[in-house]
Scaffold this active site. Sequence first.
Site, PDB file in Angstrom:
ATOM      1  N   ASP A  33      -6.450 -39.770 131.195  1.00 25.16           N
ATOM      2  CA  ASP A  33      -5.312 -40.429 130.850  1.00 25.16           C
ATOM      3  C   ASP A  33      -5.378 -41.368 129.951  1.00 25.16           C
ATOM      4  O   ASP A  33      -6.465 -42.052 130.097  1.00 25.16           O
ATOM      5  CB  ASP A  33      -4.597 -40.774 132.273  1.00 25.16           C
ATOM      6  N   LYS A  89      -4.086 -37.308 127.673  1.00 20.90           N
ATOM      7  CA  LYS A  89      -2.841 -37.276 128.233  1.00 20.90           C
ATOM      8  C   LYS A  89      -2.132 -38.509 127.913  1.00 20.90           C
ATOM      9  O   LYS A  89      -2.583 -39.667 128.086  1.00 20.90           O
ATOM     10  CB  LYS A  89      -2.864 -36.779 129.571  1.00 20.90           C
ATOM     11  N   GLU A 147       1.520 -40.093 128.040  1.00 21.96           N
ATOM     12  CA  GLU A 147       3.129 -40.325 128.615  1.00 21.96           C
ATOM     13  C   GLU A 147       3.897 -40.545 127.555  1.00 21.96           C
ATOM     14  O   GLU A 147       3.933 -41.372 126.826  1.00 21.96           O
ATOM     15  CB  GLU A 147       3.369 -41.229 130.021  1.00 21.96           C
ATOM     16  N   ASP A 191      -4.351 -41.628 135.682  1.00 22.80           N
ATOM     17  CA  ASP A 191      -4.355 -43.275 135.811  1.00 22.80           C
ATOM     18  C   ASP A 191      -3.852 -43.613 137.278  1.00 22.80           C
ATOM     19  O   ASP A 191      -3.524 -44.711 137.690  1.00 22.80           O
ATOM     20  CB  ASP A 191      -3.744 -44.160 134.742  1.00 22.80           C
ATOM     21  N   SER A 192      -3.514 -42.336 137.973  1.00 27.57           N
ATOM     22  CA  SER A 192      -2.935 -42.578 139.468  1.00 27.57           C
ATOM     23  C   SER A 192      -4.248 -43.230 140.203  1.00 27.57           C
ATOM     24  O   SER A 192      -4.015 -43.832 141.296  1.00 27.57           O
ATOM     25  CB  SER A 192      -2.831 -41.346 139.996  1.00 27.57           C
ATOM     26  N   GLU A 205       6.474 -33.942 135.192  1.00 27.65           N
ATOM     27  CA  GLU A 205       6.406 -34.326 136.581  1.00 27.65           C
ATOM     28  C   GLU A 205       8.015 -34.646 137.010  1.00 27.65           C
ATOM     29  O   GLU A 205       8.847 -35.209 136.369  1.00 27.65           O
ATOM     30  CB  GLU A 205       5.595 -35.713 136.523  1.00 27.65           C
TER      31      GLU A 205
HETATM   32  O1  KIV Z   1      -2.094 -40.062 136.795  1.00 33.51           O
HETATM   33  C1  KIV Z   1      -2.085 -38.944 137.380  1.00 33.51           C
HETATM   34  O2  KIV Z   1      -2.670 -38.529 138.360  1.00 33.51           O
HETATM   35  C2  KIV Z   1      -0.869 -37.916 136.976  1.00 33.51           C
HETATM   36  C3  KIV Z   1      -0.507 -36.695 137.607  1.00 33.51           C
HETATM   37  C4  KIV Z   1       0.248 -37.206 138.576  1.00 33.51           C
HETATM   38  C5  KIV Z   1      -0.059 -35.660 136.680  1.00 33.51           C
HETATM   39  O3  KIV Z   1      -0.772 -38.375 135.712  1.00 33.51           O
END
Ligand code: KIV
Length: 264
Positions: free
Chosen positions: A84, A113, A115, A45-46, A182
């Site tokens: 994500d 994934k 968080e 989600d970056s 992270e």
């Molecule tokens: O969203 C993302 O790119 C991430 C990485 C920084 C691990 O979660």
Amino acid sequence: MSKNTISTLNRMKAAGEKIAVITSYDASFTRQIEAAGMDVILVGDSLGMVVQGHESTLPVTVSDMVYHTANVMRVSTRAMVIADMPFMSHGTPQQALDTAGRLMKEGGAHMVKIEGGAPQVETVRHLTARAVPVCGHLGLMPQSIHQLGAYRVQGRGEHEGERILKDAVALQHAGAQMLVLECVPAVLAAEITRALDIPVIGIGAGPDTDGQVLVLYDMLGITMEGTPSFVHNFLAGQNSVQAALAAYVQAVRGGTFPAAGHAF
Ligand code: KIV
């Protein structure tokens, strides 16, 4: 060559072979990433920051994640692909299941994934009991930026470090099959990596995790502001994006990245 699966990554951990992971959000970069021999692709989600231009990852929607995951899956050949779960898409186990269903059925992701530590354990159990493979994410959690106040190292004190270790063990017991750590001190990341049976992938977590992940645009040196100190520009000195990606894979596998200056 056969597709990478969680079994491939478990074998790599057992054999002490480092796992190379990178983020991707579209088809063209994914082709380059695959040609460089990456083990895992994370549709992070970056993308909210590096693709969409937001100040944080919070505005990213489930539909955004499905769209970008599908872009990647259309051309991905060998890497295992993780997507994500964006902010506010996994508040309850049922909501998380609905989100994961979209990411896997419409996007084609192999794993999702999430968080979060202790508050996510019930959700991780709910998902993994229903055939949804889950990767946890501890340490600096960008979706909590407004609680944290700044993107900074987590787990520095003994008490904080112990909490993250406990959360990691709890996520594994709940069925998580992978973990991203992270921005935590290298010593803590090493301890967590030793304590867990599942592959642990670090970003700003020192050299002793089972693998490394970077945000694609950061490691290509095209992030204009605030590139974190744990990032290396792999495009510098190379003459193509693919060569930069191959250099990253080689550096992760050979243990030359991250170097001492990239760790906390
Ligand atoms: O969203 C993302 O790119 C991430 C990485 C920084 C691990 O979660």
